[in-house]
Design a protein around this motif. Structure first.
Motif, mmCIF file in Angstrom:
data_model
loop_
_atom_site.group_PDB
_atom_site.id
_atom_site.type_symbol
_atom_site.label_atom_id
_atom_site.label_comp_id
_atom_site.label_asym_id
_atom_site.label_seq_id
_atom_site.Cartn_x
_atom_site.Cartn_y
_atom_site.Cartn_z
ATOM 1 N N SER A 10 1.070 -0.740 0.365
ATOM 2 C CA SER A 10 0.308 -0.146 0.409
ATOM 3 C C SER A 10 0.898 0.983 0.016
ATOM 4 O O SER A 10 1.837 0.848 0.088
ATOM 5 C CB SER A 10 -0.822 0.248 1.216
ATOM 6 O OG SER A 10 -0.252 0.166 2.954
ATOM 7 N N THR A 11 0.364 2.300 -0.402
ATOM 8 C CA THR A 11 1.100 3.351 -0.901
ATOM 9 C C THR A 11 0.316 4.347 0.264
ATOM 10 O O THR A 11 -1.342 4.612 0.586
ATOM 11 C CB THR A 11 0.972 4.347 -1.532
ATOM 12 O OG1 THR A 11 1.690 3.386 -2.716
ATOM 13 C CG2 THR A 11 1.162 5.644 -2.213
ATOM 14 N N GLU A 12 0.858 5.021 1.419
ATOM 15 C CA GLU A 12 0.129 6.523 2.278
ATOM 16 C C GLU A 12 0.122 7.862 1.500
ATOM 17 O O GLU A 12 0.644 8.367 1.143
ATOM 18 C CB GLU A 12 1.472 6.460 3.541
ATOM 19 C CG GLU A 12 0.754 7.649 4.965
ATOM 20 C CD GLU A 12 1.156 7.174 5.939
ATOM 21 O OE1 GLU A 12 0.618 7.191 6.943
ATOM 22 O OE2 GLU A 12 2.460 6.657 5.680
ATOM 23 N N VAL A 13 -0.998 8.295 1.700
ATOM 24 C CA VAL A 13 -1.344 10.127 1.009
ATOM 25 C C VAL A 13 -1.375 10.795 2.421
ATOM 26 O O VAL A 13 -2.237 10.389 2.684
ATOM 27 C CB VAL A 13 -2.007 9.887 0.287
ATOM 28 C CG1 VAL A 13 -2.511 11.401 -0.307
ATOM 29 C CG2 VAL A 13 -2.033 9.143 -0.815
ATOM 30 N N GLY A 14 -0.515 12.036 1.926
ATOM 31 C CA GLY A 14 -0.413 12.562 3.517
ATOM 32 C C GLY A 14 -1.247 14.498 2.993
ATOM 33 O O GLY A 14 -0.799 14.571 1.805
ATOM 34 N N PHE A 28 -3.789 3.703 -0.494
ATOM 35 C CA PHE A 28 -4.435 2.702 -1.405
ATOM 36 C C PHE A 28 -3.342 1.916 -2.284
ATOM 37 O O PHE A 28 -1.993 1.715 -2.194
ATOM 38 C CB PHE A 28 -4.717 3.400 -2.722
ATOM 39 C CG PHE A 28 -3.432 4.133 -3.122
ATOM 40 C CD1 PHE A 28 -2.611 3.572 -3.744
ATOM 41 C CD2 PHE A 28 -2.808 5.417 -2.409
ATOM 42 C CE1 PHE A 28 -1.734 4.107 -4.406
ATOM 43 C CE2 PHE A 28 -1.991 6.235 -3.043
ATOM 44 C CZ PHE A 28 -1.377 5.462 -4.364
ATOM 45 N N PRO A 29 -4.453 0.501 -2.405
ATOM 46 C CA PRO A 29 -3.435 -0.750 -2.522
ATOM 47 C C PRO A 29 -1.866 -0.239 -3.385
ATOM 48 O O PRO A 29 -2.402 0.522 -4.935
ATOM 49 C CB PRO A 29 -4.408 -2.117 -3.391
ATOM 50 C CG PRO A 29 -5.393 -1.149 -3.456
ATOM 51 C CD PRO A 29 -5.356 0.139 -2.708
ATOM 52 N N ASP A 30 -1.387 -1.469 -4.390
ATOM 53 C CA ASP A 30 -0.315 -1.396 -5.191
ATOM 54 C C ASP A 30 -0.963 -1.623 -5.991
ATOM 55 O O ASP A 30 -1.190 -2.449 -6.390
ATOM 56 C CB ASP A 30 0.406 -2.497 -5.031
ATOM 57 C CG ASP A 30 1.929 -2.360 -5.809
ATOM 58 O OD1 ASP A 30 1.617 -1.726 -6.764
ATOM 59 O OD2 ASP A 30 3.582 -2.687 -5.053
ATOM 60 N N PRO A 31 -1.235 -0.778 -7.621
ATOM 61 C CA PRO A 31 -1.813 -1.275 -8.668
ATOM 62 C C PRO A 31 -0.813 -2.998 -9.289
ATOM 63 O O PRO A 31 -1.991 -3.861 -10.043
ATOM 64 C CB PRO A 31 -1.623 -0.402 -9.435
ATOM 65 C CG PRO A 31 -0.714 0.842 -8.823
ATOM 66 C CD PRO A 31 -0.726 0.523 -7.760
ATOM 67 N N GLY A 32 0.083 -3.434 -8.984
ATOM 68 C CA GLY A 32 0.575 -4.102 -9.555
ATOM 69 C C GLY A 32 1.313 -3.841 -10.705
ATOM 70 O O GLY A 32 1.176 -2.890 -11.633
ATOM 71 N N VAL A 33 1.816 -4.903 -11.545
ATOM 72 C CA VAL A 33 2.638 -5.164 -12.902
ATOM 73 C C VAL A 33 0.558 -5.447 -13.951
ATOM 74 O O VAL A 33 0.276 -6.235 -13.579
ATOM 75 C CB VAL A 33 2.683 -6.242 -12.997
ATOM 76 C CG1 VAL A 33 2.966 -6.166 -14.362
ATOM 77 C CG2 VAL A 33 4.335 -6.283 -12.109
#
Length: 349
Positions: A10-14, A28-33
């Motif tokens: 996941s990635t954190e947004v501030g 939000f989750p890593d969109p992946g390949v």
């Protein structure tokens, strides 16, 4: 306020609120390949075979280009004329281009149509590589060889190795065959300039009178020779050693010369061949009387015997002693005051 825990996928947004406080929003989750989209050559064996034939043809064209280069080198030798040199250079350039481009285009087409195009993700790791990581790297290399399909495509493998193995001959053969060329460096001690040879403008070959030059005038000079002689390859080679820059100074501005009486009424002539690596020195600054080499910025003061005032050059430019003949044309009194160009073995200084 509770704080969310970190999660590797996941990635954190501030967002910054008033007062400088940062409030963390939902991750939000890593969109992946992205989903892999197969190529036509992955799904259609006929398309894959067609791509293989194209790549093989390109490597074959490269090999033929190498052979054409060798043929051009030995069969179309310069015959001493300008046209002969141009023809030889053209044939060598075109055939070498075909040889090298064949390899390059074949490699690109092979990679795009036949090699694996699956997306791979490598996690970051510390700089020091563990034994396990090295084993994984070896496995990855083996997998790459397998993905390239080179092991099961014998014709393609032969064409690729043949083209790559032949191409170095385009460089090696001319180098090896030139070992027996003339290495007589004494030729740099003398040029076409002799007593009485007129100074002519370069490139049109118009003889120049002292009266044609005003203070501050600059002219690019070559020896005055018959027109038919200027069409030969020998002339091109000799002219390259004899090129001169002619400048008319106020006689009071001349502080020194390499040879007493080498100038004529403030007109000085110096070799355009830089004493550093032989570039043409032709950028003249009228206010300072400095002559600049554009390659490595060696700077010479032509009002002071063309001595070096800046840059890597170690010696002044050789001076051409000049005078005028009975008709007022500028002529050489002798050859240059010393050998032209950079240092070489057997040179005394």
């Amino acid at each position: 306020m509770s704080e969310s825990k970190n999660h590797p996928a996941s990635t954190e947004v501030g967002h910054a609120h008033a007062g400088g406080e940062v409030v963390h929003a939902d991750r939000f989750p890593d969109p992946g390949v992205p989903e892999h989209k197969p190529r036509l050559t992955d799904t259609d064996p006929k398309a894959a075979k067609r791509a293989e034939r194209i790549v093989t043809l390109l490597f074959t064209i490269s090999a033929l280009g190498t052979i054409a280069t060798l043929v051009a080198y030995f069969a179309v030798r310069p015959d001493g004329t300008t046209e002969g040199v141009r023809l030889s250079t053209l044939l060598l350039g075109v055939s070498m281009a075909v040889s090298l481009l064949g390899i390059g285009i074949a490699a690109v087409h092979w990679a795009k149509s036949l090699m694996s195009n699956h997306e791979y993700v490598d996690d970051r790791h510390t700089t020091a590589t563990s034994a396990e990581a090295r084993e994984v790297a070896v496995i990855a290399l083996q997998q790459g060889v397998e993905d390239s399909g080179i092991a099961r495509r014998g014709v393609l493998k032969g064409a690729a190795f043949g083209a790559i193995a032949l191409f170095p001959l385009t460089v090696a053969v001319p180098l090896i065959s030139s070992v027996g060329d003339d290495w007589d460096v004494s030729k740099f001690r003398h040029t076409l300039w002799r007593k009485g040879v007129r100074l002519a403008t370069d490139p049109d070959g118009r003889p120049l009178k002292a009266a044609d030059l005003t203070i501050g005038s600059v002219a690019h000079i070559q020896p005055d020779v018959p027109l038919e002689e200027r069409e030969t390859h020998h002339w091109i080679t000799e002219k390259a050693k004899a090129i001169v820059l002619l400048v008319r100074l106020n006689p009071d501005d001349i502080r020194s010369e390499q040879r007493e009486g080498a100038s004529y009424e403030g007109i000085v002539a110096y070799s355009k061949v830089c004493t550093h690596v032989g570039c043409p020195v032709a950028l003249y600054e009228q206010q300072t009387h400095h002559l600049l080499c554009p390659c490595h910025q060696s700077t010479f003061d032509i009002a002071d015997g063309a001595k070096v005032v800046f840059g890597p050059a170690k010696r002044p430019l050789p001076q051409l002693p000049i005078t005028v003949d009975d008709e007022g044309y500028l002529v050489a009194e002798d050859d240059f005051s010393e050998p032209i160009g950079p240092s070489y073995w057997e040179r005394l200084k």
